[in-house]
Enzyme design. Structure first.
Site, PDB file in Angstrom:
ATOM      1  N   LYS A   2      33.478 -29.215 -16.737  1.00  0.00           N
ATOM      2  CA  LYS A   2      32.578 -29.027 -15.587  1.00  0.00           C
ATOM      3  C   LYS A   2      31.737 -27.798 -15.842  1.00  0.00           C
ATOM      4  O   LYS A   2      32.274 -26.733 -16.157  1.00  0.00           O
ATOM      5  CB  LYS A   2      33.425 -28.852 -14.322  1.00  0.00           C
ATOM      6  CG  LYS A   2      32.666 -28.365 -13.100  1.00  0.00           C
ATOM      7  CD  LYS A   2      33.568 -28.354 -11.885  1.00  0.00           C
ATOM      8  CE  LYS A   2      32.926 -27.619 -10.728  1.00  0.00           C
ATOM      9  NZ  LYS A   2      33.682 -27.757  -9.483  1.00  0.00           N
TER      10      LYS A   2
HETATM   11  C1  R5P Z   1      35.105 -23.344  -8.889  1.00  0.00           C
HETATM   12  O1  R5P Z   1      35.008 -22.865  -9.810  1.00  0.00           O
HETATM   13  C2  R5P Z   1      35.985 -24.169  -8.112  1.00  0.00           C
HETATM   14  O2  R5P Z   1      36.493 -25.264  -8.733  1.00  0.00           O
HETATM   15  C3  R5P Z   1      35.292 -24.388  -6.854  1.00  0.00           C
HETATM   16  O3  R5P Z   1      36.136 -24.169  -5.832  1.00  0.00           O
HETATM   17  C4  R5P Z   1      34.498 -25.635  -6.689  1.00  0.00           C
HETATM   18  O4  R5P Z   1      34.686 -26.568  -7.643  1.00  0.00           O
HETATM   19  C5  R5P Z   1      33.075 -25.276  -6.591  1.00  0.00           C
HETATM   20  O5  R5P Z   1      32.311 -26.309  -6.096  1.00  0.00           O
HETATM   21  P1  R5P Z   1      30.857 -25.994  -5.571  1.00  0.00           P
HETATM   22  O6  R5P Z   1      30.326 -24.854  -6.376  1.00  0.00           O
HETATM   23  O7  R5P Z   1      30.079 -27.244  -5.795  1.00  0.00           O
HETATM   24  O8  R5P Z   1      30.955 -25.643  -4.121  1.00  0.00           O
END
Ligand code: R5P
Length: 291
Positions: free
Chosen positions: A201
């Site tokens: 990711k």
């Molecule tokens: C981040 O590194 C974590 O996994 C987060 O809590 C999450 O995945 C972030 O998602 P977003 O940036 O789309 O809110």
């Protein structure tokens, strides 16, 4: 003792045995269980996924939009392809009848009050299997203070995952003062893949994202990041998949949207059907207005 059945005669000798490759990039040599789990996360027809990330509480507590998972998230979760969360929220809030694949957060430790890269593994493989997880997510802080420790968290998880057929999602975490450019993301994503992550990711960058996906031998899902206006988030998701991402893993841009279900559906159309951003935004507005 049952009667022995008649001996088989129809061997379909004119039909060649299929020897299909697996649909996901770099994943053909994985074992059956691992592929089966990945095929639940990624849609085998589009080759992509829309993951809904709600794991933010593991280091920042009840952030905006995640104050009450039962009230705010459970109604929208069925519209995602995959739910990414912690085991605590899974056990306490999500009904076991929820049928979508679960990606469990497997690293943690420091809060936002401390050095975030100082994570350790925070989930045992046995518990992940007990919870029927489809994959495990681990933060990797390339260039961060505890870079090596976080890389070793990932490699240990990959070793355990390989033993049990559990895919590992490496999440590239970028320190506040670090440059978010293609060079950095090529380095971070490639390192994660080289050291065994089954998918990665990472953040979208307008300049050179296609070089990040091209040089990473396993699928990349785009991270959402901070809340931005819906048209911009849809454009970012569109550009990412057009540049080679195998989908998205978005949190705040979904659950902090004025209409999270409409947003999830519009992102789904962008990801799985290549719907252009303007049309996706119209779809979002239409669904939002219908309530
Ligand atoms: C981040 O590194 C974590 O996994 C987060 O809590 C999450 O995945 C972030 O998602 P977003 O940036 O789309 O809110």
């Amino acid at each position: 003792m049952p009667e022995p059945d008649k001996e088989g005669k129809d061997f379909c000798l004119d039909v060649e045995a299929k020897n299909d490759g697996f649909f996901l990039k770099g994943s053909n040599s994985l074992d059956w269980g691992m592929k089966n789990r990945l095929a639940r996360i990624f849609n085998p027809t589009s080759g992509r996924t829309v993951m809904l990330a709600i794991d933010h509480g593991y280091f920042q507590g009840p952030t905006t939009g995640l104050e009450r998972i039962d009230v705010k998230i459970l109604p929208i979760a069925p519209y995602a392809d995959t739910l990414m969360l912690t085991r605590g929220i899974l056990r306490s809030q999500v009904p076991p009848s929820y049928g979508k694949p679960i990606v469990l957060r497997a690293s943690g430790g420091p809060s936002i009050l401390k050095e975030l890269s100082n994570e350790h593994l925070a989930l045992d493989m046995e518990d992940a299997i007990r919870l029927n997880a489809a994959a495990l997510a681990v933060q990797v802080f390339i260039g961060g203070e505890y870079e090596t420790q976080s890389v070793h968290n990932m490699t240990r998880l990959v070793d355990m995952g390989s033993r049990y057929g559990m895919p590992v999602l490496a999440v590239t975490a970028v320190g506040k003062d670090m440059a978010r450019d293609a060079r950095y993301f090529r380095l971070a994503c490639r390192m994660c893949a080289e050291l065994g992550a089954h998918y990665v990711k990472t953040y979208y960058i307008p300049d050179g994202f296609e070089t990040v996906t091209a040089s990473c031998p396993v699928p990349i899902v785009m991270a959402g990041g901070k809340k931005i206006p819906e048209p911009e988030a849809l454009t970012m998701a569109y550009n990412a998949v057009q540049a080679g991402a195998a989908g998205v893993d978005m949190g705040r841009n979904i659950f902090q949207s004025e209409a999270p279900v409409a947003m999830l559906q519009a992102v789904g159309a962008v990801v799985h059907e290549n719907l252009p951003p303007q049309q996706a935004y119209e779809m979002y507005l239409d669904l939002k207005n219908k309530g």
